[in-house]
Scaffold this motif. Structure first.
Motif, short mmCIF file in Angstrom:
data_model
loop_
_atom_site.label_atom_id
_atom_site.label_comp_id
_atom_site.label_asym_id
_atom_site.label_seq_id
_atom_site.Cartn_x
_atom_site.Cartn_y
_atom_site.Cartn_z
N LEU A 107 0.81 -1.22 0.00
CA LEU A 107 0.00 0.00 0.00
C LEU A 107 0.85 1.27 0.00
O LEU A 107 0.30 2.37 0.02
CB LEU A 107 -0.93 0.00 1.22
CG LEU A 107 -2.05 -1.05 1.18
CD1 LEU A 107 -2.76 -1.12 2.53
CD2 LEU A 107 -3.06 -0.73 0.08
N GLY A 108 2.15 1.10 0.01
CA GLY A 108 3.04 2.25 -0.07
C GLY A 108 3.60 2.71 1.25
O GLY A 108 4.31 3.72 1.30
N ALA A 168 -7.39 6.98 2.59
CA ALA A 168 -8.51 6.85 1.65
C ALA A 168 -8.71 8.12 0.85
O ALA A 168 -8.98 8.08 -0.36
CB ALA A 168 -9.79 6.49 2.41
N ARG A 169 -8.60 9.26 1.51
CA ARG A 169 -8.74 10.53 0.80
C ARG A 169 -7.62 10.70 -0.22
O ARG A 169 -7.84 11.18 -1.34
CB ARG A 169 -8.73 11.69 1.79
CG ARG A 169 -8.93 13.04 1.15
CD ARG A 169 -8.94 14.13 2.17
NE ARG A 169 -9.13 15.44 1.54
CZ ARG A 169 -9.11 16.59 2.19
NH1 ARG A 169 -8.91 16.61 3.50
NH2 ARG A 169 -9.27 17.73 1.55
N ARG A 170 -6.42 10.28 0.18
CA ARG A 170 -5.28 10.42 -0.72
C ARG A 170 -5.44 9.53 -1.95
O ARG A 170 -5.10 9.92 -3.07
CB ARG A 170 -4.01 10.05 0.05
CG ARG A 170 -2.71 10.30 -0.69
CD ARG A 170 -1.54 10.01 0.22
NE ARG A 170 -1.57 10.88 1.39
CZ ARG A 170 -1.13 10.53 2.59
NH1 ARG A 170 -0.66 9.32 2.80
NH2 ARG A 170 -1.18 11.38 3.59
N ARG A 171 -5.98 8.32 -1.74
CA ARG A 171 -6.16 7.40 -2.86
C ARG A 171 -7.52 7.54 -3.54
O ARG A 171 -7.75 6.94 -4.59
CB ARG A 171 -6.02 5.94 -2.37
CG ARG A 171 -4.66 5.59 -1.82
CD ARG A 171 -3.54 5.86 -2.81
NE ARG A 171 -3.75 5.16 -4.05
CZ ARG A 171 -3.27 3.96 -4.35
NH1 ARG A 171 -2.52 3.33 -3.45
NH2 ARG A 171 -3.50 3.39 -5.50
N GLY A 172 -8.43 8.30 -2.94
CA GLY A 172 -9.75 8.50 -3.52
C GLY A 172 -10.57 7.24 -3.61
O GLY A 172 -11.26 7.00 -4.60
N GLY A 192 2.76 6.96 0.32
CA GLY A 192 2.68 7.81 -0.86
C GLY A 192 1.52 7.46 -1.76
O GLY A 192 0.87 6.43 -1.61
N ARG A 193 1.25 8.30 -2.72
CA ARG A 193 0.11 8.12 -3.62
C ARG A 193 0.27 6.87 -4.48
O ARG A 193 -0.68 6.15 -4.73
CB ARG A 193 -0.05 9.34 -4.52
CG ARG A 193 -0.53 10.57 -3.79
CD ARG A 193 -0.64 11.74 -4.75
NE ARG A 193 -1.15 12.93 -4.07
CZ ARG A 193 -2.43 13.23 -3.94
NH1 ARG A 193 -3.33 12.39 -4.43
NH2 ARG A 193 -2.82 14.31 -3.31
#
Length: 509
Positions: A123-124, A447-451, A499-500
């Motif tokens: 997941l980074g 979740a917000r970062r990955r949308g 990270g994204r």
């Protein structure tokens, strides 16, 4: 002969030297697997130190109960985990000790934490954050000593860590678009998911709510593996239910739990209702209650609503035989209360699940303190080896007595455990609610970062399932009932710095 001469053999004089073989073995391990394996190895070293300090194990009242039930014919009941009881019995028969059981627990937790680190990497999450988080969990006394207790709750927690890791790996495959392609790695993650779910059901009899919540959230968030998740969940629910309802008693002569154990939560619901509104109970109801315990005991236990213990364990005048004899009348009474005054039952369940939701402990006079088992066992093993005790003449009693491999390690372990029992630290190290909320916060940021809503649904499934399950089935504010949150919450925090492009990058490694 120098060390280099010994390690570097001339060409044609034999196989490669020790150094070359070690380098070759290291290179065979994929870079993406080196850190999880290193974390698992380091965690195992730390847990071995705790195990040596506890040798053969840190024990509780339940530990002595396990040994008595499985070694005294006719007393083995399924009110605890029959699987864990069987493991304890096999260890006693094969080795005369429970130490191998606890050693296996350390191995299982180490592997689970390493697997979780590998899921976070996909997941980074960087190893600089996830690896220290995993190692800290076995270094800190609250969670480190927990792993070396002889308790069914330990393998339950280990299964929960594996379940979290499997869910996160499935989530990473959804995010990077590889979940629909199958392959051996996906099958492995699904197999771990199944075994972890099965373990939850086998090691804790009241975990079905947790399993259902996890399954529902994963079914909603992972449509491409929905059929396989549904099938594996159905199997993981069916096997424990079949064993508990039929197979244990039919095949292994393991007795079903007594009514006083099965319906303890319902009886405590009645106590809370009686305390709130005695007029809701007619003359016949009061006569039944009084046959089991004095009405003053029912009233006092209803006030101490955070735990069933003031009623069924140390309630003055409580008669478990009368409770079993009147179980039908008591359950009929409970059904009427549910229909006429459902708020009383909800009040009782929310009160007893306080430890799942409240950051701080409840009032002590209402049995709201966090219950933490000391690793220092009483000399008579909680009364089991006292005169007239169930293990007084048992040759297996010594299997529970401390035989530390290194006395300084035991003294250090006990000192560290007591150090962390300072009341001001209770909310941080012994109660899981704060770690649930921190875990949800980390997931929300990621979740917000990955949308993707799937991050919240999949990543938070274990924590939410644990909290909701304790509303339905929780007996007291025991630290061990929320120990899983103390492992899962810190493991999710590294996602704050992920990270994204983490999942996609990690998948290509």
């Amino acid at each position: 002969m120098t060390g280099d001469t010994m390690l570097r053999r001339p060409p044609g004089t034999g196989g490669p030297g020790l150094r070359e073989r070690a380098v070759a073995q290291h290179r065979r391990v994929r870079p993406s697997r080196r850190m999880p394996l290193a974390v698992a190895g380091l965690c195992q070293v730390v847990l071995l130190l705790w195990w040596l300090a506890a040798y053969p194990a840190f024990v509780s009242y339940d530990s002595a109960m396990y040994v008595w039930q499985v070694t005294d014919p006719g007393h083995w009941t399924a009110d605890h985990s029959a699987l864990y009881d069987a493991i304890v019995l096999w260890s006693l028969k094969l080795t005369g000790s429970v130490a191998p059981v606890v050693l296996l627990q350390t191995v299982g937790m180490s592997l689970g934490l390493g697997y979780a680190v590998s899921a976070l990497a996909r997941l980074g999450a960087r190893a600089r954050w996830s690896a220290p988080a995993a190692v800290a969990l076995v270094v800190l006394p609250p969670t480190g000593t927990f792993v070396v207790f002889l308790w069914k709750d330990v393998p339950f927690t280990i299964c929960g860590v594996f379940l979290l890791a499997a869910a996160l790996r499935l989530l990473s495959r959804k995010l990077d678009g590889t979940i629909g392609h199958g392959g051996r790695a996906l099958r492995l993650d699904l197999a771990v998911f199944f075994l972890a779910m099965l373990g939850l059901g086998l090691f804790r009899n009241n975990s079905y709510g947790l399993m259902l919540v996890v399954a529902v959230l994963l079914l909603a968030a992972l449509p491409l593996v929905r059929r396989r998740i549904a099938l594996l969940t159905a199997l993981s629910l069916a096997v424990p239910l079949a064993l508990n309802l039929w197979a244990y008693s039919a095949i292994w002569d393991i007795h079903r739990p007594p009514a006083s154990s099965v319906y303890a939560l319902n009886y405590d619901d009645l106590a809370v209702a009686y305390h709130r509104d005695p007029a809701a109970f007619g003359a016949e109801d009061r006569a039944v209650l009084a046959a089991v315990a004095p009405l003053t005991t029912w009233d006092a236990a209803g006030y101490q609503c955070f735990s069933v213990d003031p009623l069924t364990n140390w309630g003055e005048g409580w008669d478990r035989h009368q409770a079993a004899a009147h179980s039908h009348e008591l359950m009929s009474m409970w059904g009427r209360i549910v229909l006429d005054h459902p708020d009383y039952v909800v009040d009782a369940r929310l009160c007893r699940s306080h430890i799942a939701w409240a950051i701080f402990a409840g009032p002590a006079d209402r049995a709201g303190d966090t219950v933490v088992q000391s690793p220092k066992a009483s000399p008579d093993l909680f009364g089991f080896t006292a005169p007239g005790g169930d293990l007084e003449h048992s040759r297996y009693a010594d299997a529970l007595r401390p035989h530390p491999a290194a006395q300084p390690l035991l003294r250090a372990a006990l000192w560290l455990h007591d150090l962390f029992r300072a009341p001001q630290l209770d909310w941080l190290f012994w109660r899981g609610a704060v770690w649930c909320y921190l875990g949800y916060a980390a997931l929300a940021v990621y979740a917000r970062r990955r949308g993707s809503f799937a991050v919240l649904a999949v990543g938070g499934a274990v924590l939410l399932g644990l909290q909701l399950n304790l509303i339905v089935a929780n007996a007291a504010p025991h630290f061990r009932y929320m120990a899983l949150a103390l492992f899962v919450g810190p493991l999710l925090l590294p996602l704050l710095a992920a990270g994204r492009g983490g999942a996609r990058t990690a998948a290509r490694r």
